[in-house]
Design a protein around this motif. Structure first.
Motif, PDB file in Angstrom:
ATOM      1  N   SER A 207     -21.520  64.962 -46.008  1.00  0.00           N
ATOM      2  CA  SER A 207     -22.825  64.755 -46.630  1.00  0.00           C
ATOM      3  C   SER A 207     -22.669  63.752 -47.770  1.00  0.00           C
ATOM      4  CB  SER A 207     -23.385  66.066 -47.198  1.00  0.00           C
ATOM      5  OG  SER A 207     -23.552  67.048 -46.200  1.00  0.00           O
ATOM      6  N   VAL A 208     -23.482  62.703 -47.756  1.00  0.00           N
ATOM      7  CA  VAL A 208     -23.571  61.789 -48.891  1.00  0.00           C
ATOM      8  C   VAL A 208     -24.941  62.003 -49.518  1.00  0.00           C
ATOM      9  CG1 VAL A 208     -23.417  59.400 -49.677  1.00  0.00           C
ATOM     10  CG2 VAL A 208     -22.119  60.126 -47.661  1.00  0.00           C
ATOM     11  N   VAL A 209     -24.965  62.377 -50.791  1.00  0.00           N
ATOM     12  CA  VAL A 209     -26.230  62.734 -51.437  1.00  0.00           C
ATOM     13  C   VAL A 209     -26.412  61.911 -52.708  1.00  0.00           C
ATOM     14  CG1 VAL A 209     -26.189  65.064 -50.487  1.00  0.00           C
ATOM     15  CG2 VAL A 209     -25.155  64.625 -52.714  1.00  0.00           C
ATOM     16  N   PRO A 210     -27.658  61.725 -53.136  1.00  0.00           N
ATOM     17  CA  PRO A 210     -27.890  60.983 -54.381  1.00  0.00           C
ATOM     18  C   PRO A 210     -27.216  61.652 -55.570  1.00  0.00           C
ATOM     19  CG  PRO A 210     -29.938  61.236 -53.129  1.00  0.00           C
ATOM     20  CD  PRO A 210     -28.916  62.107 -52.468  1.00  0.00           C
ATOM     21  N   ASN A 211     -26.872  60.859 -56.551  1.00  0.00           N
ATOM     22  CA  ASN A 211     -26.235  61.391 -57.750  1.00  0.00           C
ATOM     23  C   ASN A 211     -27.076  62.523 -58.345  1.00  0.00           C
ATOM     24  OD1 ASN A 211     -24.011  59.613 -57.731  1.00  0.00           O
ATOM     25  ND2 ASN A 211     -25.177  58.021 -58.790  1.00  0.00           N
ATOM     26  N   GLY A 212     -26.382  63.602 -58.682  1.00  0.00           N
ATOM     27  CA  GLY A 212     -27.056  64.743 -59.277  1.00  0.00           C
ATOM     28  C   GLY A 212     -27.768  65.646 -58.293  1.00  0.00           C
ATOM     29  N   LYS A 213     -27.620  65.393 -56.978  1.00  0.00           N
ATOM     30  CA  LYS A 213     -28.321  66.171 -55.952  1.00  0.00           C
ATOM     31  C   LYS A 213     -27.331  66.931 -55.057  1.00  0.00           C
ATOM     32  CE  LYS A 213     -32.453  64.459 -56.985  1.00  0.00           C
ATOM     33  NZ  LYS A 213     -33.603  65.275 -57.461  1.00  0.00           N
ATOM     34  N   GLU A 214     -26.352  67.566 -55.675  1.00  0.00           N
ATOM     35  CA  GLU A 214     -25.328  68.276 -54.905  1.00  0.00           C
ATOM     36  C   GLU A 214     -25.935  69.344 -54.010  1.00  0.00           C
ATOM     37  OE1 GLU A 214     -21.283  70.935 -55.751  1.00  0.00           O
ATOM     38  OE2 GLU A 214     -22.377  70.021 -57.417  1.00  0.00           O
ATOM     39  N   ASN A 215     -27.101  69.858 -54.410  1.00  0.00           N
ATOM     40  CA  ASN A 215     -27.751  70.917 -53.629  1.00  0.00           C
ATOM     41  C   ASN A 215     -28.272  70.422 -52.286  1.00  0.00           C
ATOM     42  OD1 ASN A 215     -29.692  69.373 -55.196  1.00  0.00           O
ATOM     43  ND2 ASN A 215     -31.237  70.845 -54.509  1.00  0.00           N
ATOM     44  N   MET A 216     -28.255  69.106 -52.048  1.00  0.00           N
ATOM     45  CA  MET A 216     -28.784  68.559 -50.808  1.00  0.00           C
ATOM     46  C   MET A 216     -27.754  68.513 -49.677  1.00  0.00           C
ATOM     47  SD  MET A 216     -31.134  65.401 -52.267  1.00  0.00           S
ATOM     48  CE  MET A 216     -31.941  65.087 -50.697  1.00  0.00           C
ATOM     49  N   VAL A 217     -26.497  68.884 -49.931  1.00  0.00           N
ATOM     50  CA  VAL A 217     -25.467  68.797 -48.896  1.00  0.00           C
ATOM     51  C   VAL A 217     -25.817  69.717 -47.731  1.00  0.00           C
ATOM     52  CG1 VAL A 217     -23.685  68.184 -50.575  1.00  0.00           C
ATOM     53  CG2 VAL A 217     -24.020  70.585 -49.942  1.00  0.00           C
ATOM     54  N   ALA A 218     -25.331  69.342 -46.542  1.00  0.00           N
ATOM     55  CA  ALA A 218     -25.599  70.153 -45.349  1.00  0.00           C
ATOM     56  C   ALA A 218     -24.992  71.543 -45.471  1.00  0.00           C
ATOM     57  CB  ALA A 218     -25.068  69.450 -44.109  1.00  0.00           C
ATOM     58  N   LYS A 219     -23.812  71.594 -46.071  1.00  0.00           N
ATOM     59  CA  LYS A 219     -23.120  72.863 -46.263  1.00  0.00           C
ATOM     60  C   LYS A 219     -22.083  72.659 -47.353  1.00  0.00           C
ATOM     61  CE  LYS A 219     -20.768  76.480 -43.552  1.00  0.00           C
ATOM     62  NZ  LYS A 219     -20.307  76.844 -42.178  1.00  0.00           N
ATOM     63  N   LYS A 220     -21.861  73.647 -48.139  1.00  0.00           N
ATOM     64  CA  LYS A 220     -20.884  73.557 -49.223  1.00  0.00           C
ATOM     65  C   LYS A 220     -19.512  73.167 -48.658  1.00  0.00           C
ATOM     66  CE  LYS A 220     -19.159  76.047 -53.254  1.00  0.00           C
ATOM     67  NZ  LYS A 220     -19.177  77.336 -54.021  1.00  0.00           N
ATOM     68  N   ASP A 221     -18.795  72.359 -49.418  1.00  0.00           N
ATOM     69  CA  ASP A 221     -17.489  71.870 -48.957  1.00  0.00           C
ATOM     70  C   ASP A 221     -16.567  73.023 -48.573  1.00  0.00           C
ATOM     71  OD1 ASP A 221     -18.566  69.483 -49.677  1.00  0.00           O
ATOM     72  OD2 ASP A 221     -16.914  68.839 -50.958  1.00  0.00           O
ATOM     73  N   THR A 222     -15.933  72.841 -47.414  1.00  0.00           N
ATOM     74  CA  THR A 222     -14.961  73.842 -46.945  1.00  0.00           C
ATOM     75  C   THR A 222     -13.555  73.261 -46.866  1.00  0.00           C
ATOM     76  OG1 THR A 222     -15.328  73.268 -44.619  1.00  0.00           O
ATOM     77  CG2 THR A 222     -16.732  74.991 -45.563  1.00  0.00           C
ATOM     78  N   TYR A 223     -13.417  71.980 -47.190  1.00  0.00           N
ATOM     79  CA  TYR A 223     -12.118  71.330 -47.038  1.00  0.00           C
ATOM     80  C   TYR A 223     -11.889  70.385 -48.209  1.00  0.00           C
ATOM     81  CZ  TYR A 223      -8.320  68.561 -45.040  1.00  0.00           C
ATOM     82  OH  TYR A 223      -7.117  67.932 -44.838  1.00  0.00           O
ATOM     83  N   THR A 224     -10.679  70.414 -48.735  1.00  0.00           N
ATOM     84  CA  THR A 224     -10.286  69.503 -49.802  1.00  0.00           C
ATOM     85  C   THR A 224      -9.118  68.666 -49.310  1.00  0.00           C
ATOM     86  OG1 THR A 224     -10.944  71.105 -51.490  1.00  0.00           O
ATOM     87  CG2 THR A 224      -9.475  69.306 -52.175  1.00  0.00           C
ATOM     88  N   PRO A 225      -9.298  67.352 -49.185  1.00  0.00           N
ATOM     89  CA  PRO A 225      -8.195  66.491 -48.729  1.00  0.00           C
ATOM     90  C   PRO A 225      -6.999  66.568 -49.672  1.00  0.00           C
ATOM     91  CG  PRO A 225     -10.290  65.321 -48.681  1.00  0.00           C
ATOM     92  CD  PRO A 225     -10.529  66.593 -49.426  1.00  0.00           C
ATOM     93  N   ALA A 226      -5.844  66.203 -49.131  1.00  0.00           N
ATOM     94  CA  ALA A 226      -4.622  66.171 -49.948  1.00  0.00           C
ATOM     95  C   ALA A 226      -4.815  65.196 -51.096  1.00  0.00           C
ATOM     96  CB  ALA A 226      -3.435  65.761 -49.086  1.00  0.00           C
ATOM     97  N   PRO A 227      -4.210  65.457 -52.244  1.00  0.00           N
ATOM     98  CA  PRO A 227      -4.337  64.528 -53.382  1.00  0.00           C
ATOM     99  C   PRO A 227      -3.730  63.174 -53.066  1.00  0.00           C
ATOM    100  CG  PRO A 227      -2.650  66.175 -53.801  1.00  0.00           C
ATOM    101  CD  PRO A 227      -3.357  66.615 -52.554  1.00  0.00           C
TER     102      PRO A 227
END
Length: 969
Positions: free
Chosen positions: A478-498
């Protein structure tokens, strides 16, 4: 003045697809290479130099699609592919190295792309900045590209300049490293940062590709980092890291040299052996292992960006390029989301849930992805989660619907026509040969490539759907406008490696295993060019149809194709400013349904023919561009006639297209270059129709009614005074017979000549368009100027500007890009049409050096206006511009443009000869007088797009007034 189309999300996202399937550059080694021809008697009679072996010869034996060539190999492992084509007096040279970002290591990303830059910065026998100068002076064009799997460098030049190009390419293959200095390294590092800023950080959705890659591929996978690299990696390494990378991958045994054009095989091979034969081979290189991946669960990821619309992007891992499953997956992507006949179009776009949605299957050498994205229409109230559900429901619909015969016919016709149209130029054929050789070891792969699509069955498509898509896991971004984290399709379930990778230590100079070539000639001597080739202006014929269409035609036997352009007077300038966008909207609706067919039915009919009809409005015309396989021209022209005479102007089509246009305009407000164009039009043309982009504004498009569209169509879309330009392998009588289908189209356009009074501005004021926290700023400096001509003051002014801003090694670009590292590219040019013209110098620059870049622009223009060109610069211009004729008319599209100018400007048939004489004889004094007349900096408007809060005090400190420029809304 060029106007930019605003709904450009497809183009924006194209940069996130790491390869372009149509180009052939994503090819991978074939499982079963096609049968290869043995050398024939003609090839065997060539006196081959010692050290070169003939591998094979392939010739056309009938009407099959094949690119004739001879393949050779040097003792040092360099593969040479020659394609002889005498249709134009030019040569195209391509050197492809089988190295891209996938050959890099953790912590040292971006090296392959960095070398794409470094290899234009001079070599042991070629001085700094000379590569571009030498090719430009030869009347040629050049570039280089990098993707995950290969890097290529290519030049197109008049054929008499071939030896010079081979000398240049050999010098950077065998003699680069002594010229790679820390200073050059630092400058190009800044250039790459600017490129990333322009293409990634400052572009809406620009970080999409690298975000998806980090989530899709495991840590350390060759595709898990971006081709351009991470800036932290490039900041950490030193010049010896780059040199080591070069020594590992850029040897002749990991390269293919492909040469096409009007070349003599025996002479060319002697030159290849002379310049490349002594270069030592590098370390052995093997084909990389395929590396497709699977996911153990859906991975939801997201990021915020400076965008207007949110976006959902879903990608499934699949196979690898050239595998048995690639072609059916490509056809599956066409069925699901390939245009107006697809299920995604029906379920997301047609019903106005989304303003854009598509499906594709980009493939790379080691792995492929099945990707889809959609942008919600705000008026629909649909969220990203809603769109994801519709996407997944569409899969279920496909399972029930299955694959139809039309699905297969349209996808196969599209692939075949794309392949054939790609062979219209020598460059197209050479790049295809180079890619096939690099990734399959078999240049003669084209017929097999077509066949693997033509042989796909319904069962194959369903099989790959079940294997790779049904019930499988995907990355969902999901790419959402700045400050609109609530617009994502689903909360992040994966964090890429650093990204804080620990890279190996940098080598010392003494640790580098340098390879030194030994020659019996002096490489520092630049080869002299042969005699200039004779260049013939294309033979063309004229006619007038019964309905008074003016026709100009030319024959082209390169491919069995027909391209034509119909230019109808009446465009953006012929609408009122409160209805700006009407011409573009009318043209857009003419691309939709007709009285006989729905949009989907029309699209299907064209796809089955492998044809294309595209209607768009310019400032002054409505243009209809048509491309068709000549064998299908009759059917295609019937569809052209239907679109012209029977547009449905359907209300649902109108409402959908209007909504898409408005969202495109809103999206443009997030794009710096679009903001700069809108601001520039406002500055130069003020409160007139010309001061508004041809897509219109939100308020003007909202005001347009369907009756307005019908009225514009009735007033302007008429054949009298219109022009039809055609390039085909068909003879004139047969073509005119094909055009008779248009005779029912009658009437004359109400268009009249339009001009606009000049608008006053303060040259001591910097006008600013604000873009908060912009990573880069856009600078434009210029003014209204003279209309376009082809042998008068406008033409000569272009010659005058060539050394200031018209070439890569112009003063402006060398200063801002090569010397300072402020920008990825800077230029200046005159533009114009029959009624109006102008001059502009422009660049996108690093935000932190906006004021410094502006000063350099002003200084360069001021000095050029005051002191003019040098004798050396005039000599360079004469050679560079004077030898370009061999490249002017090669492709059908170039011929269309050339002939369109003849008609539009009523040019004499010998105007090219007049231009050539002007280039040879125009004096330094006359050119410098034109500089004094046209380049007075205090007569020019100044525009900057960037973070106004930061920039305003900086420009005030320079002594300028700063005024916020209000754009049309």
């Amino acid at each position: 003045m060029k106007h930019w189309k605003l709904l450009a999300l497809t183009a924006l996202l194209a940069g996130c697809q790491q390869d372009d399937k149509a180009s052939g550059n994503d090819a991978a080694k074939a499982e079963q290479p096609s049968a290869q021809e043995t050398p024939d008697a003609k090839s065997a009679s060539i006196n081959l130099p010692d050290g070169i072996q003939l591998i094979e010869t392939v010739e056309r034996k009938g009407n099959e699609t094949v690119i004739p060539y001879q393949k050779y190999q040097l003792d040092n492992g360099l593969t040479v592919v020659l394609h002889q084509d005498d249709s134009d007096p030019l040569a195209h040279v391509d050197v492809t190295y089988h190295v891209g970002s996938a050959r890099e290591e953790l912590g040292k990303s971006g090296f392959a792309h960095f070398f794409e830059h470094m290899m234009f910065q001079g070599s042991e026998h070629v001085a700094d900045e000379e590569h571009f100068k030498i090719v430009s002076e030869a009347g040629g064009t050049l570039n280089g590209t990098t993707n995950s799997d290969r890097t290529n460098y290519f030049q197109t030049v008049p054929v008499n300049q071939l030896e010079k190009i081979l000398w240049l390419e050999a010098d950077r293959m065998g003699f680069l490293l002594k010229a790679v200095t820390q200073e050059k390294f630092e400058v190009q590092r800044e250039t790459v940062k600017n490129e990333r800023g322009q293409r990634v950080d400052n572009r809406p959705y620009g970080r999409l590709g690298e975000t998806v890659a980090e989530a899709l591929y495991p840590h350390g996978h060759p595709y898990s980092w971006p081709v351009i690299g991470y800036m932290d990696d490039l900041n950490r390494v030193n010049v010896n890291d780059l040199k080591k990378f070069f020594l590992r991958w850029y040897g002749p045994n990991n390269a293919t040299l492909t040469i096409g054009g009007a070349v003599d095989a025996e002479e060319t091979l002697a030159l290849v052996n002379k310049y490349f034969g002594s270069i030592p081979r590098g370390p052995e290189v093997t084909m990389p292992e395929k590396a497709p991946v699977t996911l153990d669960a859906d991975r939801y990821v997201s990021f915020e960006d400076n965008v207007h619309l949110p976006l959902i992007y879903m990608t499934f891992p699949t196979t690898y390029a050239r595998s048995a499953d690639e072609a059916p997956l490509d056809l599956l992507a066409e069925i699901l989301g390939g245009g107006r006949t697809s299920l995604f179009y029906k379920n997301l776009v047609k019903n106005q849930f989304a303003v854009q949605a598509t499906v594709s299957h980009p493939c790379q050498e080691l792995a492929c992805q099945f990707t889809m994205y959609a942008l919600p229409n705000p008026a629909s109230g649909k969220s990203l989660a809603d769109l994801e559900k519709i996407m997944r429901d569409t899969f279920a619909e496909f399972e029930k619907r299955g694959v139809t015969e039309d699905d297969l016919l349209k996808a196969k016709a599209k692939h075949e026509s794309n392949t054939i149209f790609g062979l219209q130029s020598v460059a197209g054929k050479v790049s295809q040969l180079a890619a096939y050789e690099t990734f399959t070891g078999n240049p003669d792969y084209i017929s097999q490539d077509i066949e693997r699509y033509n042989s796909v069955t319904k069962e194959d498509v369903m099989r790959v759907y079940n294997q790779y898509i049904k019930g499988k896991n995907a990355v969902v971004l999901s790419v959402v406008p700045n400050g609109k984290e609530n617009m994502v399709a689903k909360k992040d379930t994966y964090t890429p490696a650093p990204r804080d990778f620990v890279a190996t230590s940098s080598p010392k100079s003494d640790d580098l295993d340098l390879r030194i070539a030994k020659d019996d000639f002096d490489r520092s001597v630049t080869p002299k060019a042969g005699a200039n080739p004779l260049v013939s202006v294309p033979d063309f014929w004229r006619a007038t149809t019964d309905n008074k269409l003016t026709v100009l035609g030319a024959k082209n036997l390169e491919t069995p194709t027909t391209s034509l352009l119909i230019k109808i007077p009446g465009g953006h300038y012929h609408t009122s400013k409160d209805k700006a966008g009407l011409a573009a909207l009318t043209a857009g609706l003419m691309n939709e349904s007709t009285e006989k067919r729905s949009t989907e039915e029309m699209s299907l009919a064209l796809q089955k023919l492998g044809a294309n009809i595209n209607i768009r409005a310019t400032d002054t015309t409505v243009n209809i561009f048509v491309s068709s396989l000549t064998k299908n021209l009759s059917e295609t022209m019937a569809l052209v006639n239907e679109k012209i005479l029977m547009p449905a102007f359907d209300e649902s089509d109108f409402n959908r297209l209007k909504a898409q246009t408005i969202q495109g305009i809103e999206n443009s407000k997030k794009q710096p270059e679009s903001l700069a164009m809108q601001g520039w039009l406002k500055l130069l043309y003020g409160n007139t129709i010309a001061g508004i982009d041809n897509s219109g504004t939100v308020s003007t498009v909202n005001s347009i009614t369907l009756d307005d569209v019908k009225g514009f169509y009735q007033s302007f879309v008429k054949p009298e005074s219109a022009q039809l330009i055609v390039v085909s392998d068909m003879e004139k009588p047969a073509l005119l017979k094909e055009f008779e289908v248009l005779n029912q189209w009658q009437g004359k356009s109400n268009a009249s000549t339009k001009s606009f009074d000049k608008v006053a501005f303060d040259p001591k004021t910097v006008y600013m368009v604000n873009k908060d926290k912009a990573a880069q700023s856009v600078i434009r400096i210029g003014k209204r100027s003279i209309p376009r001509d082809f042998t008068g003051e406008y033409f000569k002014s272009g010659l005058m500007n060539f050394n200031l801003g018209g070439a890569f090694n112009s003063r402006i670009n060398l200063n801002l890009r090569e010397d300072k590292g402020y920008t990825y590219g800077a230029r200046a040019y005159f533009w114009g049409d029959k009624e109006m013209g102008g001059y502009v110098a422009s660049a996108s620059v690093r935000a932190d050096v906006t004021d410094k870049s502006f000063i350099e622009f002003v200084n360069e223009i001021t000095e050029y206006q005051k002191s003019g060109m040098t004798e050396d610069e005039v000599a360079f211009m004469r050679k560079a511009v004077g030898q370009r004729d061999a490249l002017k008319y090669e492709t059908p599209n170039k011929k269309l443009g050339f002939m369109a100018n003849i008609l539009s400007y009523d040019l004499s048939e010998n105007f090219v000869e007049k231009q050539a004489n002007i280039i040879k004889t125009v004096s330094l004094d006359e050119l410098n007088a034109l500089a004094k007349k046209h380049l007075e900096i205090d007569s020019m408007a100044k525009l900057v797009v960037g973070d106004m809060e930061t920039l305003k005090p900086q420009f005030e400190a320079l002594g300028y007034k700063v005024e916020a420029l209000k754009l049309p809304e």
